[in-house]
Design a protein around this motif. Structure first.
Motif, PDB file in Angstrom:
ATOM      1  N   UNK A 164      56.537  -5.100   2.370  1.00 36.32           N
ATOM      2  CA  UNK A 164      57.115  -4.132   1.418  1.00 36.32           C
ATOM      3  C   UNK A 164      57.718  -4.832   0.210  1.00 36.32           C
ATOM      4  N   UNK A 165      57.338  -4.555  -1.078  1.00 34.70           N
ATOM      5  CA  UNK A 165      56.228  -3.703  -1.451  1.00 34.70           C
ATOM      6  C   UNK A 165      55.244  -4.514  -2.293  1.00 34.70           C
ATOM      7  N   UNK A 166      54.258  -5.119  -1.647  1.00 32.15           N
ATOM      8  CA  UNK A 166      53.331  -6.003  -2.367  1.00 32.15           C
ATOM      9  C   UNK A 166      52.506  -5.258  -3.409  1.00 32.15           C
ATOM     10  N   UNK A 167      52.330  -3.948  -3.245  1.00 30.39           N
ATOM     11  CA  UNK A 167      51.457  -3.181  -4.134  1.00 30.39           C
ATOM     12  C   UNK A 167      52.140  -2.757  -5.431  1.00 30.39           C
ATOM     13  N   UNK A 168      53.437  -2.995  -5.541  1.00 29.56           N
ATOM     14  CA  UNK A 168      54.164  -2.658  -6.759  1.00 29.56           C
ATOM     15  C   UNK A 168      54.200  -3.870  -7.681  1.00 29.56           C
TER      16      UNK A 168
ATOM     17  N   UNK B 241      56.321  -7.514  -7.542  1.00 30.59           N
ATOM     18  CA  UNK B 241      56.873  -7.832  -6.225  1.00 30.59           C
ATOM     19  C   UNK B 241      55.803  -8.456  -5.334  1.00 30.59           C
ATOM     20  N   UNK B 242      56.247  -9.205  -4.325  1.00 33.57           N
ATOM     21  CA  UNK B 242      55.333  -9.996  -3.502  1.00 33.57           C
ATOM     22  C   UNK B 242      55.142  -9.462  -2.087  1.00 33.57           C
ATOM     23  N   UNK B 243      56.109  -8.690  -1.582  1.00 35.02           N
ATOM     24  CA  UNK B 243      55.942  -8.133  -0.251  1.00 35.02           C
ATOM     25  C   UNK B 243      57.003  -8.511   0.751  1.00 35.02           C
TER      26      UNK B 243
ATOM     27  N   UNK C 251      46.698 -11.896   2.060  1.00 30.44           N
ATOM     28  CA  UNK C 251      46.664 -13.360   2.045  1.00 30.44           C
ATOM     29  C   UNK C 251      46.307 -13.911   0.671  1.00 30.44           C
ATOM     30  N   UNK C 252      45.842 -13.042  -0.207  1.00 29.08           N
ATOM     31  CA  UNK C 252      45.475 -13.444  -1.564  1.00 29.08           C
ATOM     32  C   UNK C 252      46.315 -12.646  -2.550  1.00 29.08           C
ATOM     33  N   UNK C 253      47.133 -13.296  -3.368  1.00 27.40           N
ATOM     34  CA  UNK C 253      47.955 -12.580  -4.341  1.00 27.40           C
ATOM     35  C   UNK C 253      47.111 -11.670  -5.239  1.00 27.40           C
ATOM     36  N   UNK C 254      47.626 -10.470  -5.460  1.00 31.05           N
ATOM     37  CA  UNK C 254      46.931  -9.532  -6.331  1.00 31.05           C
ATOM     38  C   UNK C 254      45.890  -8.680  -5.642  1.00 31.05           C
ATOM     39  N   UNK C 255      45.687  -8.902  -4.346  1.00 31.84           N
ATOM     40  CA  UNK C 255      44.724  -8.091  -3.594  1.00 31.84           C
ATOM     41  C   UNK C 255      45.485  -7.098  -2.714  1.00 31.84           C
TER      42      UNK C 255
END
Length: 323
Positions: free
Chosen positions: A51-55, A58-60, A91-95
């Motif tokens: 939480x919250x990698x999709x915003x 932020x990284x998760x 496992x891959x930033x931005x995915x």
């Protein structure tokens, strides 16, 4: 505040979702909401290691990191039960979920260690497998969770967003190996019911099915209790806010029929729509622990007050039978 149990632990029957804490919800507001929840008797908090990698920005790990800092600053120890999840962090930033970490034994061990570090604990209260991972044998995943319990670094095992047949398979695997079985289950659920043949739009969501509820009831008869936690319990405010539209899965004749009965019970009780929905969940069989996400104190207070509302059997049944 109502209370329920997870295994041998007594927790509040309302769970506070911390998904946006430390990210979209600023630190001061996040802390104020947690403080108010605990002051009112709340003891059950939900988070995840993604939480919250999709915003954007932020990284998760922001939610867990914030909760760990809040715990240290407030001197919180075991009086607050924090459940977290692993397996969905990319496992891959931005995915997105297409590169999620998954549920291999190595991933479970490493992700659990990271969660303990962020939360500032030696032992996680509860840890869910966030989503299914069909690339890994379920026996491997269950064994990895069992190892954490045996090491004393995990209390309760949970499964989130898993199909019912996989819940039964996990139970059988645990029984065969004398491993701790998953007693904590988390899925999407609310009073309004979606069409099961229309996909949910939200990323990774899996809705409770009648079969899953039947499984939980049947397990209870055999002495194997579960605690079922329902996320998106208030449908992002759609019960009370005109600017919040229901997604297409709820576009069917049952929705207006259910809303009509909901409004009848609202008039009878003097409560809000949200409060009646939360009370209906808590009074269900099996009982459901609603997970609520809030960004303002008044939203949290509305949810807390719902724990004092007990529907009559007639009210509950009318709601259940509508639509």
């Amino acid at each position: 505040m109502r209370y329920t149990t997870i295994g041998d632990r007594r927790v509040s029957a309302l769970c506070l979702g911390a998904m946006k804490f430390g990210s979209e919800t600023d630190d001061a507001t996040s802390a104020a909401l947690l403080d108010r929840f605990v002051e009112a008797g709340g003891t059950f908090v939900d988070t995840a290691d993604c939480y919250q990698f999709w915003v954007e920005g932020f990284e998760g790990h922001e939610s867990e990191t914030f909760l760990g800092r809040w715990r240290r600053e407030r001197g919180i120890t075991d009086e607050v039960f924090v459940a977290t999840k692993l397996g969905a962090q990319p496992t891959v930033p931005g995915t997105g979920l297409e590169t999620k970490e998954g549920l291999s034994a190595a991933t479970v061990a490493l992700a659990a260690e990271r969660s303990r570090d962020r939360l500032g604990v030696d032992r996680l209260d509860a840890l869910y497998a966030h989503q299914e991972d069909r690339t890994v044998l379920l026996e491997e995943t269950m064994g990895a969770f069992a190892k954490l319990v045996a090491e004393g670094t995990l209390g309760e095992v949970g499964l989130s967003n898993h199909r019912t047949w996989r819940l039964e398979r996990a139970r059988a695997i645990a029984a065969d190996h004398a491993w701790p079985r998953p007693r904590l289950l988390q899925y999407r659920y609310s009073y309004l019911q979606p069409r099961m043949d229309v996909p949910l739009q939200a990323m990774g969501h899996m809705h409770i099915t009648p079969e899953l509820l039947d499984f939980v009831r049947a397990e209870a008869v055999e002495g194997r209790e579960h605690t079922v936690v329902a996320y998106t319990s208030l449908l992002w405010g759609a019960y009370t806010r005109e600017d919040k539209e229901l997604e297409p899965a709820y576009d069917h004749p049952g929705t207006p029929a259910r809303l009509a009965v909901l409004d009848e019970v609202v008039k009878e009780t003097g409560a809000t729509r949200n409060q009646v929905v939360l009370a209906w969940l808590m009074d269900s069989d099996p009982r459901i622990v609603p997970l609520v996400g809030v960004s303002r104190i008044e939203q949290l207070d509305e949810a807390i007050e719902a724990t004092d509302l007990t529907l009559t059997r007639d009210q509950w049944q009318r709601l259940a039978d509508a639509g």
